[in-house]
Design a protein around this motif. Sequence first.
Motif, short mmCIF file in Angstrom:
data_model
loop_
_atom_site.label_atom_id
_atom_site.label_comp_id
_atom_site.label_asym_id
_atom_site.label_seq_id
_atom_site.Cartn_x
_atom_site.Cartn_y
_atom_site.Cartn_z
N ALA A 173 0.85 -1.20 0.00
CA ALA A 173 0.00 0.00 0.00
C ALA A 173 0.88 1.24 0.00
N MET A 174 0.71 2.05 -1.03
CA MET A 174 1.48 3.30 -1.13
C MET A 174 0.71 4.46 -0.48
N SER A 175 -0.62 4.38 -0.53
CA SER A 175 -1.44 5.42 0.11
C SER A 175 -2.84 4.87 0.34
N MET A 176 -3.60 5.60 1.18
CA MET A 176 -4.99 5.24 1.45
C MET A 176 -5.84 6.48 1.20
N GLN A 177 -7.02 6.26 0.62
CA GLN A 177 -7.94 7.37 0.33
C GLN A 177 -9.35 6.97 0.73
N GLU A 178 -10.08 7.97 1.22
CA GLU A 178 -11.48 7.71 1.52
C GLU A 178 -12.25 7.55 0.22
N ASN A 179 -13.14 6.56 0.21
CA ASN A 179 -13.96 6.32 -0.97
C ASN A 179 -15.26 5.69 -0.52
N ALA A 180 -16.37 6.43 -0.70
CA ALA A 180 -17.67 5.94 -0.26
C ALA A 180 -18.20 4.85 -1.17
N GLU A 181 -17.73 4.79 -2.42
CA GLU A 181 -18.25 3.81 -3.38
C GLU A 181 -17.65 2.41 -3.18
N LEU A 182 -16.44 2.35 -2.61
CA LEU A 182 -15.75 1.05 -2.44
C LEU A 182 -15.73 0.65 -0.96
N ALA A 183 -15.69 -0.65 -0.75
CA ALA A 183 -15.57 -1.17 0.63
C ALA A 183 -14.17 -0.85 1.15
N PRO A 184 -14.04 -0.69 2.45
CA PRO A 184 -12.69 -0.44 3.01
C PRO A 184 -11.73 -1.56 2.64
N ASN A 185 -10.46 -1.21 2.50
CA ASN A 185 -9.38 -2.15 2.15
C ASN A 185 -9.54 -2.75 0.75
N LEU A 220 7.00 -15.68 -9.43
CA LEU A 220 7.66 -16.71 -10.23
C LEU A 220 7.41 -18.05 -9.55
N ASN A 221 6.65 -18.92 -10.23
CA ASN A 221 6.30 -20.24 -9.68
C ASN A 221 5.74 -20.14 -8.26
N GLY A 222 4.89 -19.16 -8.04
CA GLY A 222 4.24 -19.00 -6.74
C GLY A 222 5.01 -18.18 -5.74
N ARG A 223 6.27 -17.86 -6.02
CA ARG A 223 7.07 -17.04 -5.10
C ARG A 223 7.00 -15.57 -5.56
N LEU A 224 6.69 -14.69 -4.61
CA LEU A 224 6.56 -13.27 -4.95
C LEU A 224 7.93 -12.69 -5.30
N ILE A 225 8.00 -12.09 -6.50
CA ILE A 225 9.23 -11.42 -6.93
C ILE A 225 9.15 -9.93 -6.60
N ARG A 226 7.96 -9.36 -6.91
CA ARG A 226 7.75 -7.94 -6.61
C ARG A 226 6.29 -7.72 -6.26
N ALA A 227 6.08 -7.04 -5.12
CA ALA A 227 4.71 -6.75 -4.70
C ALA A 227 4.12 -5.67 -5.57
N ALA A 228 2.81 -5.75 -5.76
CA ALA A 228 2.12 -4.70 -6.54
C ALA A 228 1.98 -3.46 -5.68
N MET A 229 2.33 -2.30 -6.21
CA MET A 229 2.19 -1.03 -5.50
C MET A 229 0.77 -0.50 -5.76
N VAL A 230 0.02 -0.30 -4.68
CA VAL A 230 -1.41 0.00 -4.84
C VAL A 230 -1.85 1.16 -3.96
N MET A 231 -3.01 1.72 -4.32
CA MET A 231 -3.70 2.70 -3.49
C MET A 231 -4.94 1.99 -2.93
N VAL A 232 -5.14 2.11 -1.62
CA VAL A 232 -6.19 1.35 -0.94
C VAL A 232 -7.26 2.30 -0.43
N SER A 233 -8.52 1.84 -0.49
CA SER A 233 -9.64 2.67 0.00
C SER A 233 -9.78 2.49 1.52
N LYS A 234 -10.28 3.53 2.15
CA LYS A 234 -10.60 3.43 3.58
C LYS A 234 -11.96 4.05 3.80
N GLY A 235 -12.58 3.65 4.91
CA GLY A 235 -13.91 4.16 5.23
C GLY A 235 -13.89 5.64 5.52
N ALA A 236 -15.04 6.30 5.30
CA ALA A 236 -15.13 7.74 5.55
C ALA A 236 -15.02 8.05 7.04
#
Length: 201
Positions: free
Chosen positions: A161-173, A185-201
Amino acid sequence: MADQEQTNKPEEEQVELEQANEAETAETQTAEQAEQVEVETAEDRLVALEKELAAAKATIAQQQDSVVRAAAEVDNIRRRAAMDVDKAHKFALEKFVNELLPVMDNMERALLMADRSQEALAPMIEGVEMTLKSFVDGVSKFGVEVIDPQGETFNPELHQAMSMQENAELAPNTVMAVMQKGYSLNGRLIRAAMVMVSKGA
């Protein structure tokens, strides 16, 4: 004189008889003592043999235990070696794939920034899309999978998680946006996905 000789004769016979009896008694006692010594010697031998047998059994038990342990250790070493070889086959490409990830990222960025309204750029955009697709298809044959969690629930094992933002349309997390795709690679994480996550209002 003759009477005296006759009187001495029975006495001599009696003495001889007594001596014979004493000799026989002495022989009997000697034989009994010899038998008793033989019996004691046999018992001692039996006790000694039983001790030797017990010691031999203990040694055999120890050696059997050692053989079983050694066989188990060899089996464990063989299993570990097979696992190491399997891991080496599966993850030998990890460094190589890590070097390719920036290339795929740059192609995706180029497609995002491309001005699709200009017809003159259409062939170039199509070429980059085809190149990226063949690139992804090629690495997927070797066990590389793309982690693109747009709209999924946030998973800390696969996402960063790179950041969190309030979003009423999406469920938290919930993953609102993917800034950079992740790869495994074959089930082993090479690089995590960098994402923005929603949080409750």
